[in-house]
Design an enzyme around this catalytic site. Structure first.
Site, mmCIF file in Angstrom:
data_model
loop_
_atom_site.group_PDB
_atom_site.id
_atom_site.type_symbol
_atom_site.label_atom_id
_atom_site.label_comp_id
_atom_site.label_asym_id
_atom_site.label_seq_id
_atom_site.Cartn_x
_atom_site.Cartn_y
_atom_site.Cartn_z
ATOM 1 N N HIS A 162 0.815 -1.219 0.000
ATOM 2 C CA HIS A 162 0.000 0.000 0.000
ATOM 3 C C HIS A 162 0.849 1.270 0.000
ATOM 4 C CE1 HIS A 162 0.672 -0.141 4.423
ATOM 5 N NE2 HIS A 162 0.626 1.169 4.291
ATOM 6 N N ASP A 192 0.159 -7.598 1.308
ATOM 7 C CA ASP A 192 0.631 -6.232 1.509
ATOM 8 C C ASP A 192 2.156 -6.138 1.521
ATOM 9 O OD1 ASP A 192 0.206 -3.514 1.753
ATOM 10 O OD2 ASP A 192 0.252 -3.557 3.942
ATOM 11 N N GLY A 265 3.323 6.503 8.380
ATOM 12 C CA GLY A 265 4.710 6.729 7.964
ATOM 13 C C GLY A 265 5.612 5.579 8.352
ATOM 14 N N ASN A 266 5.199 4.792 9.394
ATOM 15 C CA ASN A 266 5.968 3.622 9.795
ATOM 16 C C ASN A 266 5.750 2.428 8.873
ATOM 17 O OD1 ASN A 266 5.685 4.750 13.030
ATOM 18 N ND2 ASN A 266 7.620 3.870 12.350
ATOM 19 N N SER A 267 4.697 2.459 8.072
ATOM 20 C CA SER A 267 4.362 1.311 7.239
ATOM 21 C C SER A 267 5.525 0.888 6.354
ATOM 22 C CB SER A 267 3.166 1.635 6.349
ATOM 23 O OG SER A 267 1.977 1.531 7.068
ATOM 24 N N LEU A 326 -7.223 -21.167 -7.060
ATOM 25 C CA LEU A 326 -8.278 -22.165 -7.228
ATOM 26 C C LEU A 326 -8.942 -22.081 -8.599
ATOM 27 C CD1 LEU A 326 -9.737 -24.459 -5.786
ATOM 28 C CD2 LEU A 326 -11.309 -22.777 -4.803
ATOM 29 N N GLY A 327 -9.145 -20.879 -9.111
ATOM 30 C CA GLY A 327 -9.721 -20.712 -10.438
ATOM 31 C C GLY A 327 -11.236 -20.663 -10.453
#
Length: 462
Positions: A162, A192, A265-267, A326-327
């Site tokens: 993100h 993520d 901001g730590n992400s 899985l489709g």
């Protein structure tokens, strides 16, 4: 002493602290009544002039006899702050020298040593993108900030998906101030994670640790870029929970919960154990409950063990080539849909479509089936299925319990690999820009909210 009675303060000058027995009106000089005040209480003083003269003579002799010595002592005491009572104690302890240790996975380190050993491996990330166009057709730019950490000497960097989602430019800043334009290599939105790369040599990579060894109560540290401004800040806390399942915008995550201070901001920044190893990727925090209560100390990080193989896959192939697939086109079964088809079950994953030659097709699944369990784990929603799927890689097998109008069946499925075309759809440049206010610099994950267990908890990425 004083008493606060009827908002009046009555002072006493007795040494034993007892209160005055009565008050009387004060008289000003000249016999005029004055404001009320405390009454001086004492015995009448007799005049004894002879005694006063003798005392004055003795005092004069004492002062004259000790003027040279006593006067000097008084002066020194006065100019040194009035004696020992006014002295200021100053520590003589020398400055602590922080040892620059190598991370060997065996030696426990102090917090200062963990910071010194790893700060050159942490990076600040700034991104920009076009959020749309204004009334005059001019592009509106948006900016956000996050963190990341160096994986290899030749410039591979790991961060949150993100953080770079929708970005048109990605700029990386090192601890020494060097700046680089970064290239997006690949990512996995469901986990993520994203890998970017800068053209540099001899960078200092982190050492990845085993997140499976973490216990509740273990000490952990986070280094990152809170608020997009307080670069290379470190915060500390403990592991509050391991394997915490949370849900964000329909995407399930398995997280390490910590009370270390985490902010926008730590992400994408690293979460270190006490040995200086990276055991998690800082990703989120709760900031508000469903009833509006402000909460603190609820931060989350992605366990390194959950994504390590994917990270290597992205570095090698540009996408996760072995992600379980899985489709099918899934849909959460509702009571309305169940009533429409006269089903006996009211929860599960309804299959709208089965892709030809997919894992689902090879296992015999068909449109109208309802998946209710995966290897014994109850499946009630699409989110449940996605969370269960994360435990598998392409080539793994699983047992599905499937409802059909003519009865419940058990199906063995061998997970396929997600096609590269699907992975390409996750590239940030092909996504809609993150919906952020221009220049907010906080790197939030859009306007996402937790749906479970506290659906109004704000999900902060940074």
């Amino acid at each position: 002493m004083y008493n606060d009675e009827n908002n009046l303060y009555n002072y006493t000058y007795r040494k034993d602290g007892s209160e005055l027995s009565h008050q009387r009106e004060a008289v000003r000089p000249g016999g005029q009544p004055g404001p009320q005040g405390p009454e001086w209480e004492g015995k009448p003083v007799r005049k004894n002039r002879l005694g006063l003269k003798i005392a004055a003579l003795a005092l004069s002799c004492a002062l004259l006899g000790g003027a040279a010595g006593g006067g000097a002592v008084w002066a020194a005491s006065h100019y040194n702050g009035g004696g020992n009572e006014s002295e200021i104690n100053v520590s003589s302890r020398p400055v602590t020298q922080v040892a620059l240790r190598d991370v060997d996975g065996k030696t426990a380190m102090s917090d200062a040593e963990v910071y010194a050993a790893n700060v050159n491996s942490v990076v600040s990330i700034r991104t920009s993108a076009t959020a749309g166009y204004n009334f005059y057709g001019q592009p509106v730019q948006t900016a956000s900030a996050g963190s990341g950490f160096v994986l290899s000497k030749d410039g591979y960097i790991l961060t949150n998906y993100h953080v770079v989602k929708g970005a048109e430019t990605v700029t990386v800043t090192m601890y020494n101030g060097d700046e680089f334009d970064a290239k997006y290599i690949g990512g996995e939105e469901d986990y993520d994670i994203a890998v970017i790369k800068v053209e540099a040599e001899n960078l200092q990579p982190v050492t990845l640790g085993d997140s499976g060894t973490l216990n509740v109560g273990d000490h952990v540290l986070a280094i990152g870029n809170p608020l997009g401004e307080l670069t290379f800040s470190m915060s500390g806390g403990m592991v509050s929970c391991v394997d915490r399942a949370i849900n964000v915008d329909g995407t399930p995550f398995n997280m390490i919960q910590t009370d270390a201070s985490i902010n926008p901001g730590n992400s994408g920044g690293p979460l270190f154990n006490q040995y200086g190893e990276v055991v998690g990727i800082v990703s989120a925090k709760y900031s508000q409950s469903s009833n509006g209560t402000t909460v603190e100390g609820l931060g989350f990080a992605i366990p390194m063990n959950d994504v390590f193989s994917m990270v290597k896959d992205i570095m090698a192939n540009g996408y996760v080539s072995n992600r379980a697939y899985l489709g099918i086109t899934p849909q959460t079964l509702t009571e309305g849909t169940a009533a429409q088809f006269h089903y006996d079950v009211t929860s599960g994953v309804f299959i709208n479509y089965v892709e030809p030659d997919s894992a689902a097709a090879k296992a015999g699944l068909k449109m109208g089936d309802v998946i209710t369990k995966v290897d014994g784990t109850a499946i009630k929603t699409v989110e449940d299925l996605n969370l269960a799927k994360k435990k598998y890689s392409a080539g793994d097998t699983a047992t599905l319990e499937v409802y059909r109008p003519d009865g419940t069946i058990t199906v063995e499925v061998t997970w396929g690999a997600a096609p590269k075309e699907e992975q390409a759809q996750q590239e940030p440049a092909q996504q809609e820009p993150a919906q952020q206010e221009p220049g907010n610099g906080n790197g939030q994950y859009g306007n996402g909210y937790f749906n479970d267990p506290f659906d109004m908890f704000r999900y902060f990425f940074g």
